[in-house]
Scaffold this active site. Structure first.
Site, PDB file in Angstrom:
ATOM      1  CG  HIS A 227     -45.076 102.976 113.074  1.00  0.00           C
ATOM      2  ND1 HIS A 227     -44.841 102.340 111.871  1.00  0.00           N
ATOM      3  CD2 HIS A 227     -44.465 104.192 112.978  1.00  0.00           C
ATOM      4  CE1 HIS A 227     -44.108 103.128 111.101  1.00  0.00           C
ATOM      5  NE2 HIS A 227     -43.875 104.257 111.741  1.00  0.00           N
ATOM      6  CD  GLU A 228     -45.151 107.312 115.083  1.00  0.00           C
ATOM      7  OE1 GLU A 228     -43.976 107.698 115.205  1.00  0.00           O
ATOM      8  OE2 GLU A 228     -45.702 107.217 113.991  1.00  0.00           O
TER       9      GLU A 228
ATOM     10  CG  HIS B 102     -40.028 105.549 114.522  1.00  0.00           C
ATOM     11  ND1 HIS B 102     -39.214 105.111 113.501  1.00  0.00           N
ATOM     12  CD2 HIS B 102     -41.223 105.851 113.951  1.00  0.00           C
ATOM     13  CE1 HIS B 102     -39.881 105.146 112.356  1.00  0.00           C
ATOM     14  NE2 HIS B 102     -41.105 105.589 112.597  1.00  0.00           N
TER      15      HIS B 102
ATOM     16  CG  HIS C 108     -43.369 106.554 105.221  1.00  0.00           C
ATOM     17  ND1 HIS C 108     -42.766 107.786 105.169  1.00  0.00           N
ATOM     18  CD2 HIS C 108     -43.731 106.359 106.503  1.00  0.00           C
ATOM     19  CE1 HIS C 108     -42.766 108.320 106.383  1.00  0.00           C
ATOM     20  NE2 HIS C 108     -43.349 107.477 107.205  1.00  0.00           N
TER      21      HIS C 108
ATOM     22  CD  GLU D 100     -41.501 104.826 108.744  1.00  0.00           C
ATOM     23  OE1 GLU D 100     -42.642 104.330 108.627  1.00  0.00           O
ATOM     24  OE2 GLU D 100     -41.219 105.614 109.655  1.00  0.00           O
TER      25      GLU D 100
END
Length: 521
Positions: free
Chosen positions: A350-351, A354, A431, A374
């Site tokens: 996920h990170e 980004h 989110h 997100e």
């Protein structure tokens, strides 16, 4: 040929004036000429189409970034200028074939702009306004930045504004905040939280993936967590040792056996076996995320140029989050309090996604585009989990506590995320507004049976994770722009499906049906 490079000295054309600045490295000369040629074609095409696109003669275009793909196409991202000032979220993408012929244009330019572009306050004044609004208790991680832009408000009015970006990472606060400061009155037009986190609430022995193989580097007296097989100079995992700013130390070990598989005991050593475990999971997550994007999508690292990145673990004390930071080009993980250590594999994926988004679509972390930002990270975090383990699920952070952070197949299970699109979704925390895109992807990949009922009763047969992820990756990286909303995401995914499988194909029709199934028509 794979190619991604920001055009720091872009070819800019405004009313017929051209400027090119070439880097000095002779070894890059031919590639620079190729990039300049593609950028020039894109900008000249847009300049010649201004009237057809209903854009006034005072509109300019600045090529910002190029990306090639496996279909032989080059995608030139172009910023819209109004009287020489950048239009925030005013972007176009010119799609070229191998001969640099224009195939198509993704057009997110803003129309009807009429604004005085002469500011009456300075960049320094705007930063001072943001500073007063923040009232920080500690130091900035990096100096605040400011850029003069034309900004379109939610009411549809255009204002001349300074886009100020701030990052506070200290003992008292962790806040990344963006501001739009009116360049004439000094008023705060808009501000938003731009810290790209995993959640808003609050051979190594890994905690979440069992015993794993780690790529390390041999040094005098032992080994370090530096992966020399990925990233120019090696991707690293570093110890923040409960600090919130300043330098970090790369993890070292005498025998190349890392971690103890147990959750970190708060207050204990960050360099003993228990303290190493967070580093094991973070390092493994970086390896697998890098490999997923490379093997599945042909992407050479987060920026597609092979630039090394790093993890930072043991941030602060009991910090209940993880986040990506563009300023350090790195991931940061807390030890958790309501959560266990936040280094699970889907969180790592996920990170780092980004980071991919920040190098491609640059989806603004606010409103509908923020929800898509997100969701993109949730989607590829999930795909990284499947890639790393050969199995997975459509929940996010399920290993961090007894209940997942998000449920992609039915977002409302978290009690806050909608299952279906409404026109007010942009007012939600990103989110939660992400849920609609997450559910779209689940339905596209797996079908609607596990997400019943759909928003309009449609029954959709899934096309599988492989095809779904390829479509969404192409949509994110070469079709979406910073201001893409849910309607634009549907268009981007359909365009990507056309490129990959053809208009009217089964996969194209499934994309249309899956978006309709979540209420995006």
């Amino acid at each position: 040929m794979k190619l991604t490079k920001s055009i720091s000295a872009a070819l800019v054309l405004i009313a017929g004036t051209a400027l090119t600045l070439a880097p000095s490295a002779l070894a890059e000369q031919k590639r620079d000429l190729d990039r300049d040629a593609a950028a020039g074609v894109a900008v000249r095409h847009l300049q010649g189409q201004r009237a057809a696109m209903r854009l006034p003669d005072v509109t300019g275009f600045s090529a910002r970034q190029l990306e090639g793909d496996d279909l032989g196409q080059t995608h030139v991202r172009v910023d819209q200028l109004y009287r020489g000032v950048k239009v925030f979220e005013g972007e176009l993408i010119v799609h070229l074939n191998e001969m640099n012929d224009v195939l198509d244009v993704t057009d997110d330019a803003h129309r009807g702009i009429a604004v005085d572009v002469a500011p009456t306050i300075s960049e320094g004044d705007a930063i001072a306004v943001a500073h007063r609004d923040l009232a920080p208790m500690g130091a900035y991680n990096v100096d605040p930045t400011s850029e003069l832009v034309v900004f379109r408000t939610e009411a549809g009015a255009d204002v001349l504004a300074y886009h100020v970006h701030t990052e506070l990472e200290n003992l008292f606060e962790l806040e990344h905040t963006d501001f739009m400061i009116d360049a004439r009155s000094g008023a705060v037009v808009k501000s938003w939280d731009s810290l790209e986190t995993t959640a808003a609430s609050g051979s190594g022995k890994s905690q979440y993936s069992g015993t794993v193989a780690l790529s390390t580097n041999s040094i005098s007296g032992g080994y370090e967590l530096r992966d020399m097989s990925r990233g120019t100079g090696g991707n690293t995992t570093r110890n923040f040792a409960h600090k919130t700013s300043g330098s970090t130390t790369i993890y070292t070990d005498a025998d190349n056996a890392w971690g103890d598989s147990a959750n970190y005991v708060e207050g204990s050593s960050t360099t003993a076996a228990n303290g190493e475990t967070a580093a094991v999971d973070a390092h493994y997550g970086l390896q697998k995320t890098w490999d997923y994007f490379k093997v599945t999508h042909g992407r050479n690292g987060i920026d597609n140029a092979g630039t090394a990145t790093s993890n930072r673990v043991h941030y602060s004390n009991s910090y209940d989050n993880a986040f990506w930071s563009d300023s350090c080009f790195c991931m940061t993980y807390g030890d958790g309090s309501g959560f266990t250590t936040l280094t699970a594999i889907d969180v790592a994926g996920h990170e780092m996604t980004h980071g991919v988004t920040s190098r491609t679509a640059r989806l603004t972390y606010s409103g509908e585009s923020g929800g898509l930002n997100e969701a993109s990270s949730d989607i590829f975090g999930t795909m990284v989990e499947y890639y790393a383990r050969g199995t997975g699920n459509y929940t996010i952070g399920e290993q961090l506590r007894s209940t997942p952070l998000r449920y992609m197949y039915k977002p409302s299970l978290d009690g806050k995320s909608p299952n279906c699109y409404t026109s007010s979704i942009g007012s939600l925390n990103v989110h939660y507004s992400s849920g609609v895109a997450n559910r779209f992807f689940y339905i596209l990949a797996e079908g609607s049976a596990g997400s019943s009922p759909t928003c309009n009763g449609l029954s959709v047969t899934g096309i599988g994770r492989s095809a779904a992820s390829k479509i969404y990756y192409r949509a994110l990286t070469v079709k979406m722009t910073s201001g893409t909303n849910y309607k634009g995401a549907r268009t981007a995914c359909l365009s990507a499906a056309t490129d990959l499988y053809g208009t009217g194909s089964a996969n194209y029709n499934a994309v249309a049906a899956a978006w309709s199934a979540v209420g995006v028509n």
